[in-house]
Design an enzyme around this catalytic site. Structure first.
Site, PDB file in Angstrom:
ATOM      1  N   HIS A 237      12.959  -5.881 -13.046  1.00 20.65           N
ATOM      2  CA  HIS A 237      13.972  -6.591 -12.770  1.00 20.65           C
ATOM      3  C   HIS A 237      13.704  -8.017 -13.318  1.00 20.65           C
ATOM      4  CE1 HIS A 237      17.291  -8.503 -10.544  1.00 20.65           C
ATOM      5  NE2 HIS A 237      17.952  -7.411 -10.281  1.00 20.65           N
ATOM      6  N   GLU A 254      21.338 -10.001  -9.592  1.00 22.01           N
ATOM      7  CA  GLU A 254      22.166 -10.277 -10.731  1.00 22.01           C
ATOM      8  C   GLU A 254      23.475 -10.897 -11.212  1.00 22.01           C
ATOM      9  OE1 GLU A 254      19.419  -7.746 -14.122  1.00 22.01           O
ATOM     10  OE2 GLU A 254      20.493  -6.759 -12.780  1.00 22.01           O
ATOM     11  N   ARG A 285      19.376  -6.090 -18.495  1.00 25.11           N
ATOM     12  CA  ARG A 285      18.349  -6.440 -17.509  1.00 25.11           C
ATOM     13  C   ARG A 285      16.795  -6.242 -18.292  1.00 25.11           C
ATOM     14  NH1 ARG A 285      18.065  -2.670 -12.535  1.00 25.11           N
ATOM     15  NH2 ARG A 285      19.468  -4.056 -11.771  1.00 25.11           N
ATOM     16  N   HIS A 350      10.885  -3.001 -10.379  1.00 23.93           N
ATOM     17  CA  HIS A 350      12.058  -2.488  -9.477  1.00 23.93           C
ATOM     18  C   HIS A 350      12.242  -1.265  -9.297  1.00 23.93           C
ATOM     19  CE1 HIS A 350      15.917  -2.980  -8.056  1.00 23.93           C
ATOM     20  NE2 HIS A 350      16.678  -2.358  -9.083  1.00 23.93           N
ATOM     21  N   ARG A 385      17.476   2.882 -16.865  1.00 23.06           N
ATOM     22  CA  ARG A 385      18.490   3.371 -16.022  1.00 23.06           C
ATOM     23  C   ARG A 385      19.588   2.663 -15.978  1.00 23.06           C
ATOM     24  NH1 ARG A 385      19.785   1.811 -10.530  1.00 23.06           N
ATOM     25  NH2 ARG A 385      18.286   0.036 -10.631  1.00 23.06           N
TER      26      ARG A 385
END
Length: 574
Positions: A237, A254, A285, A350, A385
């Site tokens: 992250h 975010e 990201r 993360h 992801r």
């Protein structure tokens, strides 16, 4: 002399976060005896930290959305490492997952006419992310706890499971101890569901708390005879806070960038123009994390090794209404008022996108009677992801694995147990309790985090990864001489010792798999192999015996034809 309790149940669930609770609920609703155990309080499970939302092609905002399009977006974002069969199960089962939460009393944000609100997340073609304010995970956890209480599901959330019990290659329970008083727990079960999270806490900066996601699921599964898949694929992250040390890596949502936050380096330059001049701070990201890492590594970072995130130019009302968690976090942790001052951040580990190897449809491992779900498992996320997929995954496979474990338990006519396995698990705990070596387990944990941060961070190369393996071997040698000191506050030292064992195994799997993946793909950046290699569109399956490459099935035509470039403009991955 420690006391010991013996418990028998049909199915044991290890982990009391969202995935574990959802599986336990399914088992209880099926009338199957179930026990859930966890090493931290269920009200404060890692699921409660998930802020953004949960995906399902409900079509409440965009009628043209479909499960097929959800599947297509997921596969594309995975850089084609997701198993299409697993993706299809989740995308098709997502609506049922939302309906289950509604049945349990979940309060979703809704439109004025009662429809569940859905919003965009990055890489989604349509609006399919349902939410509850900026605390979706917390609301899901509360909802599942309430349902578990209604069903009177027994939950022990101060038991640390140290070992799975295996007889003739088949699971028959688990062994552990109470984290407060050291009482041993011998739990005999027909089946075990691993729902104890991933391994992102083995980096120095992590969005996980200090005593979670230390690779417990990985070690328990491997020691029982299972394998790991894609351990090297870890999502970083872009915005974790740097200090204080005790909470380094805690996420700054975010949404701070989404509301207009600006990223600058130590020179005051708005550096995202170098990496994504069109989307700037609204880039994906993985790209923002790589940009921040590059600025820091090339000497343009702050003195403390970070970059600046600034929202102070935004109206105070916007900050207080749209970023309340960020405001509160920084005030509590640093006495910093973000309406006036910049936030110092750096990339943080993360999410574990790999995990225990499981069957794509049932999430059964290769060890009869052992299942894995949630971040402990693998198959859905590949090399990146899709934002909002993790919460729906735990609901879909929590339900499926609950059914599978129930059927497995009911199918057994006889279940063998092993006194040898029980005595081994018991003696392992006893030997550690009495360990009087000179090495401190906490310092060794820090050493692992330093190794992983330095040698397996956002950007990797073969020389550095191999150096990391050399340092890891030195830590493994030092672990033979650890000292454990239970005290009046409980058995935390013993917990840390087993966390350490898990972290070492997870670190070795990650480093060795990262060496093997000689390409750059999604979250996995190799400076010595900057291109994506079509020959490595495979899953890497790790065991202590080595790594094998596993072919990925072809994407069904009805899904493949929907895989297209998706505009990221104005969207954010949360």
């Amino acid at each position: 002399m420690r006391t010991e309790k013996q418990i028998s149940t049909s199915v044991l669930v290890i982990g009391t976060g969202g995935s574990g609770l959802r599986a336990a609920i399914e088992l209880a609703e099926l009338g199957t005896d179930v026990l859930a155990v966890g090493k931290r309080p269920k009200n404060d499970a890692h699921t409660s930290l998930a802020a953004g939302g949960i995906n399902a092609a409900l079509g409440t905002m965009d009628e043209e959305d479909s499960w097929q399009q959800h599947a297509a977006d997921t596969i594309k974002e995975s850089y084609y490492l997701a198993d299409p069969r697993t993706v299809q199960v989740v995308a098709q089962g997502a609506t049922r997952g939302i309906e289950d939460l509604e049945r349990y009393g979940m309060n979703f944000a809704r439109e004025h006419d009662g429809r569940i609100s859905q919003r965009f997340f990055g890489a989604h073609k349509f609006r399919r992310t349902a939410f509850a304010g900026d605390y979706t995970g917390l609301e899901i956890q509360r909802t599942l706890i309430k349902r578990a209480e209604q069903l009177q599901i027994p939950i022990l959330d101060s038991v640390y499971v140290t070992e799975l019990l295996v007889a003739d290659g088949v699971i028959f329970g688990a062994y552990g101890f109470d984290v407060n008083d050291g009482t041993g727990y011998l739990i005999q079960a027909d089946a075990v569901i691993l729902a104890a999270g991933g391994h992102n806490r083995i980096w120095r900066r992590s969005s996980s708390r200090r005593d979670e996601n230390t690779g417990d699921s990985f070690r328990l599964a491997v020691e029982a005879g299972a394998r790991l898949r894609d351990a090297e694929l870890v999502q970083f992250h872009p915005s974790g806070i740097i200090e204080p040390e005790s909470v380094a890596g805690t996420l700054i949502s975010e949404a701070a960038r989404g509301e207009g936050g600006i990223l600058t380096n130590a020179l005051g330059e708005r550096f995202m123009k170098r990496y994504d001049s069109e989307r700037m701070e609204l880039s994906t990201r993985d790209r923002v994390a790589l940009a921040a890492y590059t600025e820091i590594s090339e000497g343009r970072g702050t003195d403390k090794g970070g970059v600046w995130l600034d929202v102070s130019h935004l109206p105070r009302e916007t900050i207080m209404s749209r970023l309340p968690r960020v405001y509160q976090t920084m005030l509590e942790e640093q006495m910093l008022d973000i309406t006036r001052e910049k936030i110092e951040i750096a990339p943080t580990a993360h999410y574990s996108m790999g995990g225990v190897w499981v069957d794509p449809l049932t999430h059964a491992s290769e060890v009869p009677g052992l299942y894995a779900i949630g971040e402990a498992s693998s198959g859905l996320h590949g090399a990146n992801r899709l934002g909002g997929n993790s919460l729906i995954e735990l609901l879909v496979f929590g339900r499926i694995v609950g059914q599978e474990a129930s059927d497995y338990s009911r199918s057994l006519s006889v279940h063998h147990r092993s006194h040898e396995a029980i005595n081994k698990a018991r003696s392992t705990v006893d030997s550690l309790v009495n360990a009087d070596g000179e090495e401190n387990v906490r310092s060794l944990q820090r050493a692992i985090r330093d190794v992983m941060t330095e040698h397996a961070g956002v950007v990797r190369n073969e020389e550095s990864l191999n150096r990391g393996l050399e340092k890891l071997a030195e830590i493994e040698e030092r672990m033979q001489n650890i000292g454990i000191h239970p005290d009046i506050a409980g058995y935390q030292d013993l917990c840390h010792a087993f966390d350490l064992k898990s972290s070492v195994l997870a670190a070795r799997a990650t480093l060795e798999s990262a060496v093997e993946r000689k390409e750059t793909r999604g979250c996995h950046n190799r400076s010595d192999y900057p291109m994506t290699d079509p020959r490595l569109q495979v899953n890497l399956v790790w065991s202590p015996e080595g790594i094998v490459r596993e072919a990925i099935p072809a994407v069904p035509e009805e899904i493949e034809k929907l895989i297209t470039e998706v505009s990221q403009i104005g969207k954010l991955v949360e």
